[in-house]
Write a protein that holds these residues in place. Structure first.
Motif, PDB file in Angstrom:
ATOM      1  N   LEU A  43       0.842  -1.204   0.000  1.00 14.92           N
ATOM      2  CA  LEU A  43       0.000   0.000   0.000  1.00 14.92           C
ATOM      3  C   LEU A  43       0.876   1.253   0.000  1.00 14.92           C
ATOM      4  O   LEU A  43       0.631   2.193  -0.761  1.00 14.92           O
ATOM      5  CB  LEU A  43      -0.931  -0.006   1.217  1.00 14.92           C
ATOM      6  CG  LEU A  43      -1.775   1.264   1.393  1.00 14.92           C
ATOM      7  CD1 LEU A  43      -2.713   1.481   0.201  1.00 14.92           C
ATOM      8  CD2 LEU A  43      -2.581   1.211   2.698  1.00 14.92           C
ATOM      9  N   ILE A  52      -5.103   7.723  -4.116  1.00 18.20           N
ATOM     10  CA  ILE A  52      -6.353   7.139  -3.619  1.00 18.20           C
ATOM     11  C   ILE A  52      -7.006   8.235  -2.796  1.00 18.20           C
ATOM     12  O   ILE A  52      -6.582   8.535  -1.685  1.00 18.20           O
ATOM     13  CB  ILE A  52      -6.102   5.872  -2.772  1.00 18.20           C
ATOM     14  CG1 ILE A  52      -5.515   4.759  -3.653  1.00 18.20           C
ATOM     15  CG2 ILE A  52      -7.393   5.402  -2.107  1.00 18.20           C
ATOM     16  CD1 ILE A  52      -5.304   3.427  -2.966  1.00 18.20           C
ATOM     17  N   TRP A 119     -13.612   4.204  -2.669  1.00 15.93           N
ATOM     18  CA  TRP A 119     -12.641   3.116  -2.649  1.00 15.93           C
ATOM     19  C   TRP A 119     -12.913   2.170  -1.484  1.00 15.93           C
ATOM     20  O   TRP A 119     -13.354   2.616  -0.415  1.00 15.93           O
ATOM     21  CB  TRP A 119     -11.220   3.653  -2.422  1.00 15.93           C
ATOM     22  CG  TRP A 119     -10.569   4.308  -3.592  1.00 15.93           C
ATOM     23  CD1 TRP A 119     -10.699   5.609  -3.986  1.00 15.93           C
ATOM     24  CD2 TRP A 119      -9.645   3.702  -4.505  1.00 15.93           C
ATOM     25  NE1 TRP A 119      -9.927   5.847  -5.089  1.00 15.93           N
ATOM     26  CE2 TRP A 119      -9.263   4.692  -5.421  1.00 15.93           C
ATOM     27  CE3 TRP A 119      -9.104   2.420  -4.634  1.00 15.93           C
ATOM     28  CZ2 TRP A 119      -8.365   4.428  -6.462  1.00 15.93           C
ATOM     29  CZ3 TRP A 119      -8.217   2.163  -5.658  1.00 15.93           C
ATOM     30  CH2 TRP A 119      -7.847   3.169  -6.564  1.00 15.93           C
ATOM     31  N   VAL A 121     -10.260  -0.450   0.394  1.00 12.42           N
ATOM     32  CA  VAL A 121      -8.864  -0.916   0.413  1.00 12.42           C
ATOM     33  C   VAL A 121      -8.768  -2.116   1.349  1.00 12.42           C
ATOM     34  O   VAL A 121      -9.063  -2.014   2.541  1.00 12.42           O
ATOM     35  CB  VAL A 121      -7.902   0.216   0.838  1.00 12.42           C
ATOM     36  CG1 VAL A 121      -6.485  -0.336   1.038  1.00 12.42           C
ATOM     37  CG2 VAL A 121      -7.894   1.318  -0.224  1.00 12.42           C
TER      38      VAL A 121
END
Ligand SMILES: C[S@@+](CC[C@H](N)C(=O)[O-])C[C@H]1O[C@@H](n2cnc3c(N)ncnc32)[C@H](O)[C@@H]1O
Length: 210
Positions: A43, A52, A119, A121
């Protein structure tokens, strides 16, 4: 937000079901080998080359290192975890600015979360839940994402244990579960991983099909 109470064990504190008790017990016992003290290297690497932004959900966030890594880059992030102690730990860290934490069950999300996130994650939540619940995981991710929402997953493919968690994950199963509703944009084996996971993780970037 509280976890579902429908399957509450007589041993579980009010508001927590058996799986919550299990995870909570592990946190209370300090039995948290997944806790590395910093964000997942794949990440961190991605965030150096790919933005992001917007609203982000991190399911099974644990102590929230990934949450804060995302928030430090400008995202508005909610870290969700079923274990109260994980959330208490996450909240004890210095804020990165745009993050918050909720205790709750990914499988029992409030309707107000539907279509709320740009998003999702993923990092070691998919492999932590019982494999029979993976279809429910997909349903939850699909529900919370906006149309055209994105998904970044760091999948831990082949943990040492035969019995999970973590449970085995294969690329084929990921494809079977995700392909119908999530277009694969990119995938790679991460260059950097936590010790012991090198070459055993698969990263995927996907977009919800509208
Ligand atoms: C292996 S740990 C990983 C934690 C964190 N992602 C990390 O890498 O440090 C899995 C986490 O998922 C949480 N979890 C398990 N089932 C969950 C569920 N149904 N809803 C939300 N969180 C869940 C556990 O409490 C635990 O913190």
């Amino acid at each position: 937000m509280n976890a579902n109470t429908s399957s509450a064990s007589p041993l579980a504190p009010p508001g927590l079901d058996d799986s919550a008790l299990d995870w909570e017990a592990r946190y209370r016992a300090g039995d948290t080998p997944w806790e590395k003290g910093f964000a997942a290297p794949p990440l961190t690497d991605l965030l150096t080359r790919h933005a992001i932004r917007g609203t982000v959900l991190v399911p099974g966030c644990g102590s929230g290192h990934d949450v804060r890594a995302l928030a430090s880059k400008g995202a508005s992030v909610i870290g969700l975890d079923i274990a109260e102690s994980a959330i208490i730990s996450a909240r004890s860290f210095q804020s990165a600015g745009g993050e918050s934490y909720e205790q709750g069950d990914l499988f029992v999300l409030p309707a107000s979360w539907h279509g709320r996130f740009d998003w999702v994650v993923e990092h070691t939540c998919f492999c932590a839940i019982p494999p029979r619940r993976r279809v429910d995981y997909l349903r939850a991710v699909n529900e919370v994402l906006k149309p055209d929402g994105h998904y970044f997953g760091i999948f831990y493919l082949n943990p040492d244990t035969e019995e999970g968690p973590p449970f085995r994950v294969s690329r084929e199963e990921i494809a079977r579960l995700f392909d119908p509703n999530f277009e694969l944009l990119d995938e790679w084996i991460p260059e950097h991983s936590f010790e012991g996971r090198v070459g055993r993780e698969l990263c995927q970037l996907r977009r919800k099909r509208s």
